[in-house]
Scaffold this active site. Structure first.
Site, PDB file in Angstrom:
ATOM      1  N   SER A 147      38.222  45.317  31.946  1.00 16.30           N
ATOM      2  CA  SER A 147      37.073  44.418  31.874  1.00 16.30           C
ATOM      3  C   SER A 147      35.983  44.761  32.886  1.00 16.30           C
ATOM      4  CB  SER A 147      37.522  42.971  32.059  1.00 16.30           C
ATOM      5  OG  SER A 147      38.172  42.795  33.307  1.00 16.30           O
ATOM      6  N   ASP A 389      35.776  33.676  39.895  1.00 12.51           N
ATOM      7  CA  ASP A 389      35.780  35.089  39.495  1.00 12.51           C
ATOM      8  C   ASP A 389      35.125  35.905  40.603  1.00 12.51           C
ATOM      9  OD1 ASP A 389      35.621  37.584  38.425  1.00 12.51           O
ATOM     10  OD2 ASP A 389      34.511  37.016  36.633  1.00 12.51           O
ATOM     11  N   HIS A 392      34.655  40.436  38.843  1.00 14.95           N
ATOM     12  CA  HIS A 392      33.542  40.965  38.062  1.00 14.95           C
ATOM     13  C   HIS A 392      32.230  40.708  38.801  1.00 14.95           C
ATOM     14  CE1 HIS A 392      36.874  40.115  35.214  1.00 14.95           C
ATOM     15  NE2 HIS A 392      36.544  41.324  34.789  1.00 14.95           N
TER      16      HIS A 392
END
Length: 414
Positions: A147, A389, A392
């Protein structure tokens, strides 16, 4: 290439001297006419006339660098203030996924956009879609990874879409494997999803997924390997899935593990498991007989910045400005993984077969300094509320420098 600058002292631009005798109009008139004529000639003949910062960036991009600049280490530097901001916004780029659209999810501070990466011995031009398309016209480039690799490609899509909006050519049922096509430039961009680069199987215990994986080092993941012969450029990366319990197999034998805590199996750690996976992947590329010519770039480890816990224990990332290089711990796991990856890409280059080229896209140092660039709480996940998160990166955000570096590296290989 640095363009020459005009220093103030060279033109003696201080206060005008007061000794001019204004009672002698003819010499004064001659001096004035001479000055006007000189300025006219200077600006008519001078190729640097009205040079803007954008013009300088274009010259840096489109003129082949001298050998000295080719030797400049693009990956060693610092973040410096730059108030030009990002080249796109979360509104101007239609392809930003919700989870990376930090402003739409409530982030208010914008200072984290006002920095640019400055290598120590040269300048890194901002991304230029025209220069990029000139290199990849008629080619296919694939990002192979997880990802975070997808995060990278999402940044590239935003930057390229300022020049040409891509056509969605393929989307699988899980939105993991994707293909975009830029018809005007006949350029194809692919996302080939893989957790481990090699074949991996999750153990099922009592009918439920266990989060424990068996990795087979002598068999690469076919999801990316089957497309290898159709690719001209590859940006390969992986790491974050290895931070869990895994068992490494060679043939029918378990040769090592990560986080297994078993007496009869040696725990070799994440860096070792990653090394073996990258080595298998590079061997697959080097021995691809159907691949006529392929350039492979390894994008090094992208660090997370959890503080006060991990993702599932209350960890967060609330900083709003970069670190400087003095905050980097070069003995940490992140740097160990990065160093291993560089060693493996160099090993692959030495063993390179005809038509195979290898290089590095070393983002680790730059991103270790950017704890402010993650979505944190602003990732809009309604199913995982309370989790942050810090893996990312926001779009726009510091991850866009990955594509500044990608273009610079492709230009050196071109």
């Amino acid at each position: 290439m640095k363009l020459p600058s005009c220093s103030c002292s060279a033109f003696k631009c201080g206060k005008k001297d007061r000794w001019l005798n204004m009672e002698r109009p003819i010499p004064f008139l001659l001096i004035g006419l001479t000055t006007i004529l000189s300025v006219f000639i200077l600006y008519t003949l001078n190729p640097l006339k009205f040079v803007t910062e954008h013009d300088i960036d274009q010259k840096l991009l489109l003129i082949k660098p001298h050998k000295e600049e080719d030797k400049c280490d693009l990956f060693n530097g610092n973040w410096v203030p730059d108030f030009k901001g990002s080249m796109y916004t979360n509104s101007s780029c239609a392809t930003i996924p919700t989870s990376k659209n930090c402003f739409r999810n409530g982030r208010r501070d914008k200072d984290f956009l006002n920095w640019r990466w400055k290598p120590e011995r040269c300048d890194l031009p901002r991304f230029d879609a025209t220069a990029y398309f000139d290199i990849v016209r008629g080619k296919t480039l694939a990002f192979i990874g997880d990802s975070v690799a997808r995060n990278h490609i999402e940044s590239l899509l935003c930057l390229l879409s300022q020049k040409e909006v891509p056509v969605d050519a393929y989307l699988d049922s899980e939105d993991r494997n994707r293909i975009w096509h830029f018809p005007v430039h006949n350029f194809t961009l692919k996302m080939l999803w893989t957790k481990f680069l090699v074949h991996g199987e999750e153990r099922v215990i009592n009918g439920s997924s266990s989060g424990i994986f068996d990795l087979y080092l002598d068999k690469v993941d076919e999801n990316w390997a089957r497309d290898l012969h159709s690719l001209d450029y590859v940006v390969i990366s992986d790491a974050h899935w290895f931070f869990r319990q895994v068992y490494l197999h060679r043939g029918s034998k378990v040769v090592a593990c990560v986080y297994c805590n078993e007496a009869n199996v040696t725990d070799r750690g994440v860096a070792f498991a990653l090394r073996m996976a990258f080595r298998a992947a590079f061997s697959q590329i080097n021995h691809c007989n159907k691949c006529k010519s392929i350039v492979t770039l390894l994008r090094t480890f992208s660090p997370s910045h959890f503080e006060h816990g991990f993702w599932n224990t209350g960890g967060s990332c609330n900083r709003t400005s970069p670190y400087n290089d003095q905050k980097i711990n070069f003995g940490a796991n992140e740097w160990e993984i990065r160093s291993m990856q560089v060693e493996e890409i160099e090993r692959a280059e030495k063993r390179g077969k005809k038509g195979k080229s290898f290089g590095v896209l070393d983002v680790t140092m730059a991103m270790l300094m950017r704890p402010d660039g993650h979505p944190g709480a602003f990732w809009g996940n309604q199913w995982m509320k309370g989790y942050n998160d810090c893996v990312h990166w926001c779009l726009p955000g510091p991850i866009d420098v990955w594509n500044d570096l990608l273009l610079a590296v492709l230009r050196r290989l071109d």
